[in-house]
Scaffold this motif. Structure first.
Motif, PDB file in Angstrom:
ATOM      1  N   THR A  82       0.752  -1.288  -0.198  1.00 59.21           N
ATOM      2  CA  THR A  82      -0.088  -0.106   0.138  1.00 59.21           C
ATOM      3  C   THR A  82       0.758   1.251   0.056  1.00 59.21           C
ATOM      4  O   THR A  82       1.930   1.274  -0.049  1.00 59.21           O
ATOM      5  CB  THR A  82      -0.802  -0.061   1.398  1.00 59.21           C
ATOM      6  N   GLN A  83       0.451   2.489   0.145  1.00 59.18           N
ATOM      7  CA  GLN A  83       0.953   3.593  -0.050  1.00 59.18           C
ATOM      8  C   GLN A  83       2.007   4.006   1.286  1.00 59.18           C
ATOM      9  O   GLN A  83       2.925   4.545   1.416  1.00 59.18           O
ATOM     10  CB  GLN A  83       0.231   4.856   0.027  1.00 59.18           C
ATOM     11  N   SER A  84       1.582   3.049   2.284  1.00 58.88           N
ATOM     12  CA  SER A  84       1.932   3.307   3.780  1.00 58.88           C
ATOM     13  C   SER A  84       3.088   2.078   4.031  1.00 58.88           C
ATOM     14  O   SER A  84       3.786   1.933   5.089  1.00 58.88           O
ATOM     15  CB  SER A  84       1.155   3.492   4.658  1.00 58.88           C
ATOM     16  N   SER A  86       5.084  -1.396   2.455  1.00 63.54           N
ATOM     17  CA  SER A  86       5.759  -2.157   1.451  1.00 63.54           C
ATOM     18  C   SER A  86       4.948  -3.473   1.355  1.00 63.54           C
ATOM     19  O   SER A  86       4.426  -4.078   2.391  1.00 63.54           O
ATOM     20  CB  SER A  86       7.255  -2.394   1.495  1.00 63.54           C
ATOM     21  N   ASP A 130      -6.815  -0.727   4.458  1.00 59.76           N
ATOM     22  CA  ASP A 130      -5.489  -0.090   4.042  1.00 59.76           C
ATOM     23  C   ASP A 130      -5.217  -0.491   2.489  1.00 59.76           C
ATOM     24  O   ASP A 130      -5.075   0.258   1.721  1.00 59.76           O
ATOM     25  CB  ASP A 130      -4.062  -0.347   4.938  1.00 59.76           C
ATOM     26  N   ASN A 134      -5.664   2.236   0.044  1.00 62.66           N
ATOM     27  CA  ASN A 134      -4.425   2.887  -0.328  1.00 62.66           C
ATOM     28  C   ASN A 134      -3.379   1.927  -1.016  1.00 62.66           C
ATOM     29  O   ASN A 134      -2.241   1.847  -0.876  1.00 62.66           O
ATOM     30  CB  ASN A 134      -3.551   3.312   1.106  1.00 62.66           C
ATOM     31  N   THR A 135      -4.232   1.114  -1.850  1.00 60.98           N
ATOM     32  CA  THR A 135      -3.492   0.216  -2.722  1.00 60.98           C
ATOM     33  C   THR A 135      -2.335   0.836  -3.521  1.00 60.98           C
ATOM     34  O   THR A 135      -2.485   1.865  -4.066  1.00 60.98           O
ATOM     35  CB  THR A 135      -4.684  -0.587  -3.781  1.00 60.98           C
ATOM     36  N   LYS A 136      -1.234   0.201  -3.594  1.00 63.80           N
ATOM     37  CA  LYS A 136      -0.138   0.858  -4.532  1.00 63.80           C
ATOM     38  C   LYS A 136      -0.564   0.452  -5.868  1.00 63.80           C
ATOM     39  O   LYS A 136      -0.209  -0.887  -6.229  1.00 63.80           O
ATOM     40  CB  LYS A 136       1.155   0.227  -3.996  1.00 63.80           C
ATOM     41  N   ASP A 138       0.599   0.974  -9.554  1.00 65.68           N
ATOM     42  CA  ASP A 138       1.566   1.275 -10.506  1.00 65.68           C
ATOM     43  C   ASP A 138       2.038   0.343 -11.548  1.00 65.68           C
ATOM     44  O   ASP A 138       1.673  -0.949 -11.240  1.00 65.68           O
ATOM     45  CB  ASP A 138       2.852   1.954  -9.929  1.00 65.68           C
ATOM     46  N   GLU A 194      -1.768   0.881 -14.986  1.00 60.95           N
ATOM     47  CA  GLU A 194      -2.358   1.468 -13.698  1.00 60.95           C
ATOM     48  C   GLU A 194      -3.584   2.496 -14.148  1.00 60.95           C
ATOM     49  O   GLU A 194      -4.312   2.724 -13.188  1.00 60.95           O
ATOM     50  CB  GLU A 194      -1.165   2.304 -13.164  1.00 60.95           C
ATOM     51  N   SER A 198      -6.477   2.012 -11.796  1.00 63.06           N
ATOM     52  CA  SER A 198      -6.877   3.211 -11.108  1.00 63.06           C
ATOM     53  C   SER A 198      -8.321   3.876 -11.159  1.00 63.06           C
ATOM     54  O   SER A 198      -8.926   4.010 -10.317  1.00 63.06           O
ATOM     55  CB  SER A 198      -5.863   4.496 -11.289  1.00 63.06           C
TER      56      SER A 198
END
Length: 472
Positions: A82-84, A86, A130, A134-136, A138, A194, A198
């Motif tokens: 997530t964004q917070s 790894s 989370d 806040n999924t990463k 990319d 992405e 997104s």
């Protein structure tokens, strides 16, 4: 405002003082936050663990032809960090609570859930929130998962039953959301970026499209508090979304008030295969249809059968008795698949006696016709017992109960209790089955999906004619 269901003693919970809308069913309690986020739970006496998760009112049906497969990609990368956190930190935190985290995507919804000890429920809910919020997202994360996605697609192709049903949906609901697969075509799997993910997440992860579900050793008040902490700031859809409504993408080229069933067929002939896999279906009923349980009972009258079963010669289904005697099939199973606004009702069978494929389809449809004219109350009573066993006894774990709660709410807007199911099934009569069959089976178009050595499967019109043969 506080609203509570009837048919039980009622106590006003403290949630009334927090501007929440709360309902208490016989077992399942639900609360809606001001932003539309729903919390639903069922405490199971004696349970030592809790299953908690978030069900999303969006699946592959919400995609279009160009981004089909995006929901499945999101399911995969949600566990990649997530964004917070790894990926390593996320995995460590999951391991720290000793939970069993799972996820799935189907045609109409997605789910992210975990089994944990009661004391770990707060941390589990925080982790899931989370992952969803806040999924990463990319291209590097998606690219790293690409090989796994392609391997998943290959595994589905190797599952012949799944392949047949995917093609059955594709031909019955051509160029519509229900006709597309969950994984998506290979071209999409290798090209989704992405941008698509997104955009999908921005439309799917909205407060009024999510349900926080708990089952087992859970406390509803605690879940409401956790929902307020982690999801109260989540925005709702614009315009507002409502559970139980059509799931089609607003960008889909084919927009209908309800899916259009198309009588058609798809044949994938491969004479090198030892077994033929075939499905035949008519348009079924929706999950909210008043005929939902009648359709389930009608399917159970036709029944399921396998030559491997020790009771193969003694089952009540007339088609099963014929299959056991004539040995023209390896197995068959009747099905009634229901979605938000339509369904598929039919039969799936396998056979290695390729020159008798027509016998299987002919006698199966003959039994369908009998549902319109001569089904007996004894047949219906046997079928009702089977349906009740299947629908009620399948809720044998906290995971199963949580899934039932989540899918019921996002697909119909409410949870149907086991008691309601039993009462509804018990009310079905032979006259209702006949009326349903006369309306939904007699002389209706069919969809056919066939794979394997299927030369013996006669042409579409020949099979279609069996839908209106009333005498032999």
């Amino acid at each position: 405002m506080l609203r509570l269901t009837a048919r039980q003693s009622k106590t006003i919970s403290s949630v009334a003082r927090r501007n929440l809308v709360s309902f208490s069913g016989a077992k399942t309690k639900t609360t809606t936050l001001p932003n539309g986020f729903t919390v639903a739970s069922e405490t199971i006496p004696g349970a030592s663990t809790a299953t908690v998760g978030v069900w999303v009112d969006s699946g592959s049906r919400a995609e279009n032809a160009y981004n089909n497969g995006t929901a499945n990609v999101f399911e995969h990368i949600a566990f990649k960090g997530t964004q917070s956190r790894s990926q390593q930190k996320l995995i460590q935190d999951i391991e720290a609570v000793g939970g069993e985290f799972s996820a799935y995507t189907n045609l109409e919804n997605s789910a992210f859930y975990a089994k944990s000890l009661k004391e770990d429920v707060p941390k589990t809910v925080e982790l899931i929130s989370d992952m969803l919020k806040n999924t990463k997202i990319d291209n590097s994360t998606i690219e790293a998962e690409r090989s796994s996605l392609l391997a998943q697609a290959e595994a589905v192709e190797a599952n012949y039953k799944q392949t047949v049903f995917d093609h059955l949906h594709a031909t019955a609901f051509q160029q519509q959301g229900l006709g597309r697969t969950i994984i998506g075509p290979a071209d999409n799997v290798v090209s989704i970026t992405e941008t698509e993910v997104s955009k999908y997440v921005s439309g799917a992860i909205k407060a009024d499209k999510l349900v926080l579900v708990g089952a087992g050793n859970v406390e509803h008040e605690q879940l409401v508090t956790l929902a307020q902490k982690h999801f109260a700031g989540l925005p709702a859809s614009t315009p507002a979304s409502q559970f139980g409504t059509t799931k089609a993408s607003s960008e889909d080229a084919n927009q209908y008030k309800k899916p259009v069933f198309i009588g058609s067929e798809v044949r994938l002939r491969d004479d090198t295969m030892p077994v033929a896999y075939i499905a035949i279906a008519v348009e079924g009923v929706s999950k909210s249809s008043p005929d939902y349980f009648t359709a389930q009972v009608a399917a159970a009258v036709i029944g399921n059968w396998s030559a491997k079963s020790s009771s193969a010669l003694f089952q009540g289904s007339k088609l099963a008795a014929l299959a056991a005697q004539e040995k023209f099939a390896l197995s068959f199973e009747s099905f009634s698949k229901s979605y938000t606004d339509t369904g598929l009702w039919g039969i799936y069978f396998t056979t290695n006696v390729v020159d008798r494929i027509d016998d299987v389809s002919h006698f199966a449809l003959k039994e369908w016709n009998k549902l319109s004219t001569s089904v007996s109350q004894a047949d219906v009573e046997r079928a009702k017992a089977a349906v009740k066993a299947q629908l009620i006894l399948s809720l044998d774990s906290a995971d199963a109960v949580a899934k039932d709660i989540g899918e019921s709410i996002v697909n119909t807007g409410r949870r149907v209790t086991a008691e309601e199911i039993e009462r509804s099934v018990e009310k079905v009569t032979d006259a209702q089955v006949r009326a349903w069959a006369q309306k939904n089976l007699y002389d209706q178009d069919i969809a056919i999906s066939a794979l394997g050595p299927i030369e013996g499967l006669l042409d579409y019109l020949r099979i279609r004619n069996d839908m209106s043969m009333m005498r032999w």
